[in-house]
Scaffold this active site. Sequence first.
Site, PDB file in Angstrom:
ATOM      1  N   ASP A 174       0.866  -1.172   0.000  1.00 24.53           N
ATOM      2  CA  ASP A 174       0.000   0.000   0.000  1.00 24.53           C
ATOM      3  C   ASP A 174       0.913   1.235   0.000  1.00 24.53           C
ATOM      4  OD1 ASP A 174      -2.164   1.675  -0.066  1.00 24.53           O
ATOM      5  OD2 ASP A 174      -3.194   0.801   1.658  1.00 24.53           O
TER       6      ASP A 174
HETATM    7  C1  BGC Z   1      -5.077   3.181   0.123  1.00 26.58           C
HETATM    8  C2  BGC Z   1      -5.272   2.136  -0.952  1.00 26.58           C
HETATM    9  C3  BGC Z   1      -5.167   2.765  -2.306  1.00 26.58           C
HETATM   10  C4  BGC Z   1      -3.826   3.457  -2.423  1.00 26.58           C
HETATM   11  C5  BGC Z   1      -3.595   4.089  -3.771  1.00 26.58           C
HETATM   12  C6  BGC Z   1      -3.843   4.018  -0.109  1.00 26.58           C
HETATM   13  O1  BGC Z   1      -3.789   5.094   0.759  1.00 26.58           O
HETATM   14  O2  BGC Z   1      -5.011   2.556   1.371  1.00 26.58           O
HETATM   15  O3  BGC Z   1      -6.508   1.518  -0.782  1.00 26.58           O
HETATM   16  O4  BGC Z   1      -5.334   1.797  -3.303  1.00 26.58           O
HETATM   17  O5  BGC Z   1      -3.754   4.458  -1.439  1.00 26.58           O
HETATM   18  O6  BGC Z   1      -4.380   5.181  -3.971  1.00 26.58           O
END
Ligand code: BGC
Length: 750
Positions: free
Chosen positions: A279
Amino acid sequence: MNKVTALAVALLATSPSFAQKESMDVFVSDLMSKMTVDEKIGQLNLLPGGDITTGAVLNSPLAKLAAEGKLGAVLNVKGQEKVRDLQEQAVKKSRLGIPLLIGQDVIHGNQTVFPIPLAQSCSWDLNAIEEGSRIAAKEATAQGINWVYSPMVDISVDPRWGRVAEGYGEDVFLTSRIGEAAIRGYQGNYGKENAMACVKHFGLYGAVEAGRDYNTVDMSRTRMFNQYLPTYEAAAKAGAGSFMSSFNLVDFVPATCNKWLLDDILRKKWGYDNFVVTDYGSINEAVVHGLGDVSVTTELALKAGTDMDMCSSAYIAQLKSLLESGRVTMADIDNACRRVLEAKYKLGLFDDPYRFCEPKRLKTDLYTAEHRKAARDMAAETFVLLKNETNLLPLKKQGKIALIGPLADNRSNMVGCWSTGDTPELYSTLREAMARAVDGKAQILFAQGCNIYADNATQQGATHGRPIDRVDDKAAKDEALKIAKKADVIVCAMGEMAEMSGESSSRSDISLPDVQMDLLKALVATGKPVVLLNFSGRPTIMTWEAENVPAILNVWFGGSEAGDAICDVIFGDKTPSGHLTMTMPKALGQIPIYYNHHMTGRPVEAGVKEFRKFASNYIDIRNEPLFPFGYGLTYTTFAYDGIGIASDAKDALFSVRATLKNTGSREATEVVQFYIRDIAASIARPVKELKGFQRVTLAPGESREVSFAVTREMLSFFDAEGNSVFEPGEFEFMIGGNSRDVIRTTKTVE
Ligand code: BGC
């Protein structure tokens, strides 16, 4: 044609099937034999597009990295033209011309926005969810995106956590089935209208303590294996093209660096061999968690089985020197690189890197009539009718209807959180949709009535750029009461703004903000019939409302077509059929609250009205929720009868049957739910667990037998090592329209 594309085309010509695994292996091995260590590490690097603008792509740092072969993927590069420009850098300028993955949070539709995932789950309609995901992928790929960060299959039993909006509720069985449907919809057979799914957030992210986003997670292995991990396992087995590791700790090691989670469980136990991405920035966050410096967290992440680094720039900065000092091996880097290249191969990017950049699709594939119809139909299925005293709903299209509330005439908030491809100017507000629906037959009187929050700072904080008109609360309330008094019926559009749920939107109070509550009470006090439309990305505490407001329809965030869909249901052109997938508590202090809990040694039977000393209950509130998991009314009534066991089930041990009858006067759809309880086992088992469901549509007076085949797997559980265990004995089987009101039978299974 660049070298790699030429090779792909040559392979295509010589191999019987492009998709065959052997051809992929040959292709990827051959490509890797030509790659330098730096180029391999480059494939593991994922960076955000941020605000690069069309035309400026070529001078951006991203373009430079792509041209140097130091970038494997990007996210949030919006617009087909920009994607093409960037892709060109990678394909034409870099030495080997390896194309990029183009990622985006396409969570519930794209330009056509479907209801938020939590709402989608309340439809219990797997076909509609699969179709919605197919459409989302079609629209996303028309805009150059080939990799979507969905589905989110994190289980959560804490509605304070804002991200429950992005998931499919509290139940492991339902979430698993929905996750599979979404993956089928997105990926199809990897045609040019399909995108690669990314299952998130592995794992247990929904169990953050106190529902506060990014907080600590801790739970027993038994609970993990039974109630949290099966959703990810189902997604892995459904062939999801990628997985995203989560921010949180699992056994006190951040998921991204957790070898047990990623290697022992995902790779070895479940046999998953597609790529894992972190993530956002989570290799850097592991430093903050206290695992060591970034060289340590990078080493741990790669060795645990994390293939791609989202936005930490840790792999690109650290891996080469970690390799030189022997802390990671070439095999570790090769494994990760191979998985990323395989993903690109499956998407057909080596065959045609511009596969998802066809300009004409921008005209034909976005926000089409067909897509809008699917979104509108699905939205109508997601609304949950919680109360409907004296059959106030459906409303007649006549007389004077007062439409009141801060969400009644707002365009950008209907879609809910994570609507990264939305175009609000194309959508209708509820007020506009209602005018269309009544078509002059009734008069619509409108007043905003209040703000979302009385205090401006909180309101701004809660909206993150999806503003709502700021009004003077006193004047707005007076105006609302004035029109309410003239009306025959009042429809209140209240609740949350889009950004009050979703990521980083945890709330410590999940009831209607005071200023809205105050207005609602005043409107009810007029004595006019009131319908409350509750917009929300989570269960709302509505204890006062449930006692005092005659009709409540929970409409969540219904997407781009929400306005029309709400009108379809409140005016009775469609009957509601949504059923809750998260328990609605009576009070904050009951959280966590969920239907598939365990017995305590001192339980209090359902329905007991008073406090019981030395039993498991509260002094000041009973244990029951306001509305249980699975609950939802409609414009007719259903009755269940005649539960029994039949032994003629095909490919199963036996089946459990019951008769469902429509006892009202309208055709409607019921969500029939099937629960099982293992009465005695070597570990304590939940009081019931969902094991099947069916949407059944019946005409007034019509009856139908519903049947659920019982397999050994449905009667099994996981031990603390994650082994599936079947223990013979007595089981209870339950069928009903929600998790509380069920009819029951038992059977001893040898
Ligand atoms: C979130 C994810 C997301 C990623 C990209 C993160 O902060 O937890 O769910 O896919 O950002 O935007």
